[in-house]
Design a protein around this motif. Structure first.
Motif, PDB file in Angstrom:
ATOM      1  N   ILE A  91       0.835  -1.198   0.000  1.00 60.04           N
ATOM      2  CA  ILE A  91       0.000   0.000   0.000  1.00 60.04           C
ATOM      3  C   ILE A  91       0.871   1.249   0.000  1.00 60.04           C
ATOM      4  O   ILE A  91       0.594   2.234  -0.680  1.00 60.04           O
ATOM      5  CB  ILE A  91      -0.943   0.009   1.223  1.00 60.04           C
ATOM      6  CG1 ILE A  91      -1.953  -1.129   1.132  1.00 60.04           C
ATOM      7  CG2 ILE A  91      -1.676   1.344   1.341  1.00 60.04           C
ATOM      8  CD1 ILE A  91      -2.757  -1.341   2.408  1.00 60.04           C
ATOM      9  N   ALA A  92       1.961   1.215   0.746  1.00 60.74           N
ATOM     10  CA  ALA A  92       2.854   2.371   0.829  1.00 60.74           C
ATOM     11  C   ALA A  92       3.684   2.552  -0.429  1.00 60.74           C
ATOM     12  O   ALA A  92       3.803   3.664  -0.941  1.00 60.74           O
ATOM     13  CB  ALA A  92       3.776   2.234   2.042  1.00 60.74           C
ATOM     14  N   GLY A  93       4.269   1.457  -0.959  1.00 60.49           N
ATOM     15  CA  GLY A  93       5.235   1.631  -2.031  1.00 60.49           C
ATOM     16  C   GLY A  93       5.169   0.622  -3.153  1.00 60.49           C
ATOM     17  O   GLY A  93       6.120   0.496  -3.921  1.00 60.49           O
ATOM     18  N   GLY A  94       4.058  -0.102  -3.286  1.00 60.03           N
ATOM     19  CA  GLY A  94       3.958  -1.092  -4.348  1.00 60.03           C
ATOM     20  C   GLY A  94       3.972  -0.472  -5.731  1.00 60.03           C
ATOM     21  O   GLY A  94       3.475   0.631  -5.942  1.00 60.03           O
ATOM     22  N   ASN A  95       4.521  -1.207  -6.682  1.00 56.44           N
ATOM     23  CA  ASN A  95       4.605  -0.724  -8.057  1.00 56.44           C
ATOM     24  C   ASN A  95       3.265  -0.938  -8.782  1.00 56.44           C
ATOM     25  O   ASN A  95       2.344  -1.551  -8.252  1.00 56.44           O
ATOM     26  CB  ASN A  95       5.719  -1.463  -8.804  1.00 56.44           C
ATOM     27  CG  ASN A  95       6.398  -0.569  -9.816  1.00 56.44           C
ATOM     28  OD1 ASN A  95       5.825   0.393 -10.313  1.00 56.44           O
ATOM     29  ND2 ASN A  95       7.641  -0.899 -10.129  1.00 56.44           N
ATOM     30  N   GLY A 113       1.108   4.098  -2.676  1.00 55.40           N
ATOM     31  CA  GLY A 113       1.103   5.553  -2.626  1.00 55.40           C
ATOM     32  C   GLY A 113       2.329   6.180  -3.252  1.00 55.40           C
ATOM     33  O   GLY A 113       2.247   7.227  -3.890  1.00 55.40           O
ATOM     34  N   SER A 114       3.500   5.567  -3.074  1.00 49.77           N
ATOM     35  CA  SER A 114       4.751   6.018  -3.705  1.00 49.77           C
ATOM     36  C   SER A 114       5.286   4.890  -4.570  1.00 49.77           C
ATOM     37  O   SER A 114       6.202   4.160  -4.192  1.00 49.77           O
ATOM     38  CB  SER A 114       5.788   6.400  -2.637  1.00 49.77           C
ATOM     39  OG  SER A 114       5.446   7.574  -1.970  1.00 49.77           O
ATOM     40  N   PRO A 115       4.711   4.690  -5.759  1.00 48.05           N
ATOM     41  CA  PRO A 115       5.003   3.492  -6.543  1.00 48.05           C
ATOM     42  C   PRO A 115       6.411   3.418  -7.108  1.00 48.05           C
ATOM     43  O   PRO A 115       6.800   2.382  -7.620  1.00 48.05           O
ATOM     44  CB  PRO A 115       3.959   3.548  -7.666  1.00 48.05           C
ATOM     45  CG  PRO A 115       3.602   4.986  -7.793  1.00 48.05           C
ATOM     46  CD  PRO A 115       3.694   5.541  -6.409  1.00 48.05           C
ATOM     47  N   ARG A 116       7.184   4.491  -7.050  1.00 48.13           N
ATOM     48  CA  ARG A 116       8.560   4.440  -7.544  1.00 48.13           C
ATOM     49  C   ARG A 116       9.567   4.461  -6.394  1.00 48.13           C
ATOM     50  O   ARG A 116      10.754   4.702  -6.611  1.00 48.13           O
ATOM     51  CB  ARG A 116       8.827   5.627  -8.482  1.00 48.13           C
ATOM     52  CG  ARG A 116       7.941   5.640  -9.729  1.00 48.13           C
ATOM     53  CD  ARG A 116       8.196   4.435 -10.605  1.00 48.13           C
ATOM     54  NE  ARG A 116       7.431   4.479 -11.847  1.00 48.13           N
ATOM     55  CZ  ARG A 116       7.370   3.484 -12.711  1.00 48.13           C
ATOM     56  NH1 ARG A 116       8.013   2.372 -12.491  1.00 48.13           N
ATOM     57  NH2 ARG A 116       6.646   3.609 -13.816  1.00 48.13           N
ATOM     58  N   ALA A 117       9.096   4.218  -5.194  1.00 49.63           N
ATOM     59  CA  ALA A 117       9.988   4.243  -4.036  1.00 49.63           C
ATOM     60  C   ALA A 117      10.751   2.931  -3.891  1.00 49.63           C
ATOM     61  O   ALA A 117      10.337   1.892  -4.406  1.00 49.63           O
ATOM     62  CB  ALA A 117       9.186   4.512  -2.774  1.00 49.63           C
ATOM     63  N   GLY A 389      -9.001   2.759   4.964  1.00 48.89           N
ATOM     64  CA  GLY A 389      -8.593   1.623   5.788  1.00 48.89           C
ATOM     65  C   GLY A 389      -9.629   0.514   5.834  1.00 48.89           C
ATOM     66  O   GLY A 389      -9.516  -0.398   6.650  1.00 48.89           O
ATOM     67  N   VAL A 390     -10.646   0.581   4.984  1.00 46.94           N
ATOM     68  CA  VAL A 390     -11.706  -0.430   4.967  1.00 46.94           C
ATOM     69  C   VAL A 390     -11.758  -1.076   3.578  1.00 46.94           C
ATOM     70  O   VAL A 390     -11.832  -0.384   2.566  1.00 46.94           O
ATOM     71  CB  VAL A 390     -13.076   0.192   5.307  1.00 46.94           C
ATOM     72  CG1 VAL A 390     -14.169  -0.863   5.258  1.00 46.94           C
ATOM     73  CG2 VAL A 390     -13.041   0.837   6.689  1.00 46.94           C
ATOM     74  N   ASN A 391     -11.681  -2.404   3.558  1.00 47.40           N
ATOM     75  CA  ASN A 391     -11.768  -3.179   2.308  1.00 47.40           C
ATOM     76  C   ASN A 391     -10.714  -2.736   1.297  1.00 47.40           C
ATOM     77  O   ASN A 391     -11.009  -2.421   0.136  1.00 47.40           O
ATOM     78  CB  ASN A 391     -13.170  -3.060   1.697  1.00 47.40           C
ATOM     79  CG  ASN A 391     -14.243  -3.618   2.607  1.00 47.40           C
ATOM     80  OD1 ASN A 391     -13.962  -4.419   3.489  1.00 47.40           O
ATOM     81  ND2 ASN A 391     -15.472  -3.183   2.395  1.00 47.40           N
ATOM     82  N   ILE A 392      -9.455  -2.746   1.735  1.00 40.72           N
ATOM     83  CA  ILE A 392      -8.345  -2.307   0.891  1.00 40.72           C
ATOM     84  C   ILE A 392      -7.722  -3.512   0.178  1.00 40.72           C
ATOM     85  O   ILE A 392      -7.291  -4.479   0.808  1.00 40.72           O
ATOM     86  CB  ILE A 392      -7.277  -1.583   1.734  1.00 40.72           C
ATOM     87  CG1 ILE A 392      -7.909  -0.432   2.530  1.00 40.72           C
ATOM     88  CG2 ILE A 392      -6.150  -1.092   0.848  1.00 40.72           C
ATOM     89  CD1 ILE A 392      -8.631   0.604   1.693  1.00 40.72           C
ATOM     90  N   LEU A 393      -7.658  -3.430  -1.145  1.00 38.13           N
ATOM     91  CA  LEU A 393      -7.061  -4.489  -1.953  1.00 38.13           C
ATOM     92  C   LEU A 393      -5.579  -4.194  -2.134  1.00 38.13           C
ATOM     93  O   LEU A 393      -5.208  -3.132  -2.623  1.00 38.13           O
ATOM     94  CB  LEU A 393      -7.768  -4.575  -3.309  1.00 38.13           C
ATOM     95  CG  LEU A 393      -7.454  -5.778  -4.194  1.00 38.13           C
ATOM     96  CD1 LEU A 393      -8.636  -6.074  -5.113  1.00 38.13           C
ATOM     97  CD2 LEU A 393      -6.205  -5.566  -5.042  1.00 38.13           C
ATOM     98  N   ALA A 394      -4.733  -5.140  -1.728  1.00 39.06           N
ATOM     99  CA  ALA A 394      -3.284  -4.957  -1.848  1.00 39.06           C
ATOM    100  C   ALA A 394      -2.607  -6.325  -1.916  1.00 39.06           C
ATOM    101  O   ALA A 394      -3.262  -7.368  -1.824  1.00 39.06           O
ATOM    102  CB  ALA A 394      -2.751  -4.139  -0.671  1.00 39.06           C
ATOM    103  N   ALA A 395      -1.284  -6.324  -2.062  1.00 40.08           N
ATOM    104  CA  ALA A 395      -0.525  -7.551  -2.303  1.00 40.08           C
ATOM    105  C   ALA A 395      -0.601  -8.517  -1.128  1.00 40.08           C
ATOM    106  O   ALA A 395      -0.799  -8.118   0.027  1.00 40.08           O
ATOM    107  CB  ALA A 395       0.933  -7.201  -2.591  1.00 40.08           C
TER     108      ALA A 395
END
Length: 633
Positions: A91-95, A113-117, A389-395
Motif C-alpha cells: 500500500i505504501a510503495g507497491g509498483n 502511494g509512492s510506486p517508484r519508491a 482503511g476499509v476493504n483495501i485491496l493490496a498484495a
C-alpha cells in the motif's frame, strides 16, 4: 518479491531487478508474525550498473529477535509468514500491477502511494504468549532504518498509550524525526470507544481509518421479496435464485449451549440436525466473521448472514468467507429477524458478489478506528487524520491462505483487508511523494501540509459521518480525511523544531533524565514555554471551565506571497478570538505569529466536548485547523 534477487556484498546491498530498469520498487515485503510490521520508504533515485542498483546499505529486509531464545533459531528470517506486512507495505510503495484482483473481484491496476519508491522492511514482533513486540527490537529497528538513510517510516504497531519517555515506539520515532524522517503510525483498532487512540506522541503522524467509495456488494433476498444490501468476498455462490430455509442461529443451537454462544455461532454451538441445508443468521461478535462461517459450514449450513448489533450500526466489512455469506447492517438485521419471526417457513437467497463503485457517502469513519481524546496529553489532538482503511485491496504473499479458517487453502497474490494498519501506509505513501516534491520540508511541515488540507466533507459534500450515520467530529477523524492533491500546495504550514518538542516535554514536567531517554542531547528548558505553545496544526483545549485559554501559534509561508484572513467556526458555548485577524506574507519561508483566545461564552447548555475550526485563507489556499474544546465537567 517476484522478479528480484537480493544479496549482500561488502556492506552494501546489490539488488537485481528484472526485466527492465523502470522497475524501482525494491525490497522484500515482510511481516512481523503478530499483526504488525515496520517498514520504510527511500525516495532517493539510484542509477543502474550492469543490471544492478547500488543502494545505501540495506534496502530490503531485516529482522530483530533479541530476547526470544530458541524462537530466534526457529524464526531466524525476515520472511512474511502471515501476509499483513506484504499487504501494508505494498500500500505504501507497491509498483503498478495490472490485472490485480481477489477471487476475480475488484479487477484493475493496483499501485502503492509512492510506486517508484525503494522499500525496506524491519521485522520486530514475534509470536509468544503475550503476542507483544519487545522494546529492544523496536528501538533496534528504528536505529537501523535511520542508519539505512530512509525518508519515511510506516509502522503499524500499537498498544496501550504510555508516557512518551517509556514508550519505545515514541522514543524511536523521536530519533527518526531528529534526522528528518517522517514517522507515520496507525491509531489502533479499538474504536469507537472514546480515549482508545494509541501512538499519541506529537512528533508521530497518527492515522485513523475511513471507508472508500468502492465496495464488494451482494444481496440477501427474503421469501417476502424484500432485498437487503450486504458485503462479502466468498468464492462460493448459491445456485441463481434458489431459496433455502432460513434459521436464526439461536434456533439451531446444540444441547447444553447458551443462547449467547449460539447467537454468535461460537465453536460447537450449532446442531447439524437443525442446520443442515439452511442459511443461518449469526450475530456479529465473539469469533471472527470468517470463523463463524467455518462453524456454520461444518454444521451443514449452505450460507450465512452476519448481522450487526446496535453498537456496530452500519459498519459492514468484506471478508473472504468459506461459504456463501453476506454481512448486513443493524437496521437490515432487525428487518431480517422480524421476517424470520413472522412466518413458519422463512427462506432466503444470497446473491453472488459484484464490485460496486461510486458508493455514497464516502469517506465514513470506520467503527473500529480508535478515537480521541489523547489520554496522555489531551492538548495534542489524536488521531491526526484518517485515510482509506476499509476493504483495501493490496498484495499478499505466496503460500499463505487467505484466511485462518481450518481447511481453507485458498491463495491469491492479492487480498482485501481492513484496519488502521491499512490506513497508515496510505499516508506514508503520500508523505513519500511530498518528500520528493519538497525535500527540504521538515517532518512537521509535511505533517502540517497533510493535516491542514484534509477534508471534513464526504463525496456528497455533507459532513463526514460515522458508522451509525451520525456526524463525526475531530475526536474521530482529527484534521479530517486525507486530501493528497491539496497537500502538495498547502500555502502555509505549522512548523515545529526538535527544541520545540523538547520544550513541550519540559512544560509537561519532564526532568533532565526523562528528556535524555528521548533525546541524547543536553537540553536547557525554556521555562516560559507552555504545553499549549507547541505549534501543532490542530488546537485542543483541555478544560475551559478553569478559565480563558490563550493558544500561541505561528505559520510559515511555503507558497507565493499573500494576504491571509482568519475565519473561525465557533461552537455556541465558546468565544474564540484570533489576534491578529490578518497575516501578510511577502517572502518564502517567512513566519508570522498569532494568538487564539478561548473562553466560555455563557451561552448554550452543552457539556463535555464541543468543536470548531480555524481557517486561514488567501481565497486560493485554505489552511484549516480543527478546534476541540473540553468544557469541563
Amino acid at each position: 518479491m517476484k522478479g528480484m534477487d537480493l544479496f549482500h556484498q561488502g556492506g552494501w546491498e546489490l539488488v537485481k531487478v528484472m526485466p527492465t530498469p523502470s522497475s524501482v520498487v525494491i525490497g522484500q515485503e515482510i511481516h512481523v508474525l503478530s499483526q504488525f510490521f515496520f517498514s520504510s520508504l527511500s525516495i532517493i533515485s539510484s542509477k543502474f550498473k550492469n543490471g544492478y542498483i547500488k543502494c545505501r546499505k540495506l534496502i530490503g529486509a531485516r529482522f530483530f529477535n533479541i530476547g526470544y531464545g530458541e524462537l530466534a533459531d526457529t524464526f531466524n528470517s525476515s520472511r512474511d509468514n502471515v501476509g499483513h506486512g506484504t499487504h501494508t507495505l505494498s500500500i505504501a510503495g507497491g509498483n503498478f500491477v495490472p490485472g490485480a484482483n481477489v477471487l476475480g473481484l475488484g479487477n484493475g491496476t493496483v499501485k502503492g502511494g509512492s510506486p517508484r519508491a525503494r522499500v525496506a522492511s524491519y521485522k520486530v514482533c514475534w509470536p509468544d504468549e503475550a503476542n507483544e513486540c519487545m522494546d529492544p527490537n523496536t528501538l533496534a529497528a528504528f536505529e537501523a532504518a535511520i542508519d539505512d538513510g530512509v525518508d519515511v517510516i510506516s509502522i503499524s504497531v500499537g498498544g496501550e498509550p504510555k508516557e512518551f519517555f517509556s514508550d519505545a515506539l515514541s522514543v524511536g520515532a523521536f530519533h527518526a524525526v531528529e534526522r528528518g524522517i517522517v514517522v507515520v503510525s496507525s491509531a489502533g483498532n479499538v474504536g469507537p470507544t472514546p480515549g482508545t487512540v494509541s501512538n499519541v506522541s506529537p512528533w508521530i503522524l497518527t492515522v485513523g481509518a475511513s471507508t472508500t467509495d468502492r465496495g464488494f456488494t451482494n444481496f440477501v433476498i427474503l421469501g417476502n421479496k424484500k432485498k437487503f444490501k450486504g458485503t462479502s468476498f466468498s468464492s462460493k455462490v448459491l445456485p441463481v435464485n434458489k431459496f433455502y430455509p432460513l434459521i436464526n442461529a439461536v434456533d439451531a443451537k446444540a444441547k447444553n449451549v447458551s443462547v449467547s454462544d449460539a447467537e454468535v455461532c461460537d465453536e460447537g454451538s450449532l446442531d447439524p440436525k437443525k442446520l443442515a441445508g439452511k442459511i443461518v443468521v449469526c450475530l456479529r461478535g465473539g469469533l471472527s466473521r470468517v470463523s463463524k462461517g467455518y462453524v456454520a459450514a461444518k454444521a451443514g449450513a449452505v450460507g450465512m448472514i452476519v448481522e450487526n448489533d446496535e453498537d456496530s450500526g452500519n459498519a459492514i466489512i468484506t471478508d473472504s468467507h468459506v461459504l456463501p455469506a453476506s454481512h448486513v447492517t443493524y437496521d437490515d438485521s432487525i428487518s431480517i429477524f422480524q421476517y424470520i419471526n413472522s412466518t413458519k417457513r422463512p427462506k432466503a437467497y444470497i446473491s453472488s458478489v459484484m464490485t460496486e463503485l461510486e458508493i455514497t457517502p464516502s469517506a465514513v469513519v470506520a467503527d473500529f478506528s480508535s478515537r480521541g481524546p489523547n489520554t496522555i496529553e489531551e492538548s495534542i489532538l489524536k488521531p491526526d487524520i484518517t485515510a482509506p482503511g476499509v476493504n483495501i485491496l493490496a498484495a499478499y504473499p505466496d503460500g499463505i491462505p487467505l484466511t485462518e479458517a481450518p481447511l481453507d487453502d485458498r491463495q491469491s497474490p492479492f487480498k482485501v483487508d481492513s484496519g488502521t494498519s491499512m490506513a497508515c501506509p496510505h499516508v506514508a505513501g503520500i508523505v513519500g511523494l511530498l518528500k520528493t516534491l519538497n525535500p527540504k520540508w521538515s517532518p512537521a511541515a509535511i505533517k502540517s501540509a497533510i493535516m491542514t488540507t484534509a477534508k471534513t466533507t464526504d463525496n456528497n459534500f455533507n459532513p463526514i459521518v460515522d458508522h451509525r450515520g451520525l456526524e463525526a467530529n475531530p475526536l474521530a477523524y482529527g484534521a479530517g480525511h486525507v486530501n493528497p492533491n491539496s497537500a502538495m500546495d498547502p500555502g502555509l504550514v505549522y512548523d515545529i523544531t526538535i527544541d520545540d518538542y523538547l520544550n513541550f516535554l519540559c512544560a509537561r514536567g519532564y526532568n533532565t533524565k526523562q528528556i535524555k531517554r528521548i533525546s541524547k542531547k543536553n537540553f536547557i528548558c525554556d521555562k516560559s514555554f507552555k504545553v499549549t505553545d507547541l505549534n501543532y496544526p490542530s488546537i485542543s483545549v483541555t478544560n475551559l471551565k478553569m478559565g480563558p485559554v490563550a493558544i500561541n501559534r505561528k505559520l510559515k509561508n511555503v507558497g507565493s506571497p499573500g494576504r491571509y484572513v482568519a475565519r473561525v467556526k465557533t461552537p455556541l458555548e465558546v468565544s474564540i478570538i484570533v489576534e491578529p485577524r490578518i497575516l501578510e506574507f511577502t517572502a518564502m519561508d517567512e513566519e508570522k505569529s498569532f494568538k487564539v483566545l478561548l473562553k466560555r461564552s455563557g451561552k448554550g447548555k452543552q457539556e463535555g466536548y464541543v468543536f470548531g475550526e480555524l481557517v486561514w485563507t488567501d481565497f486560493n489556499h485554505h489552511v484549516r485547523s480543527s478546534i476541540v474544546v473540553n468544557l469541563g465537567e
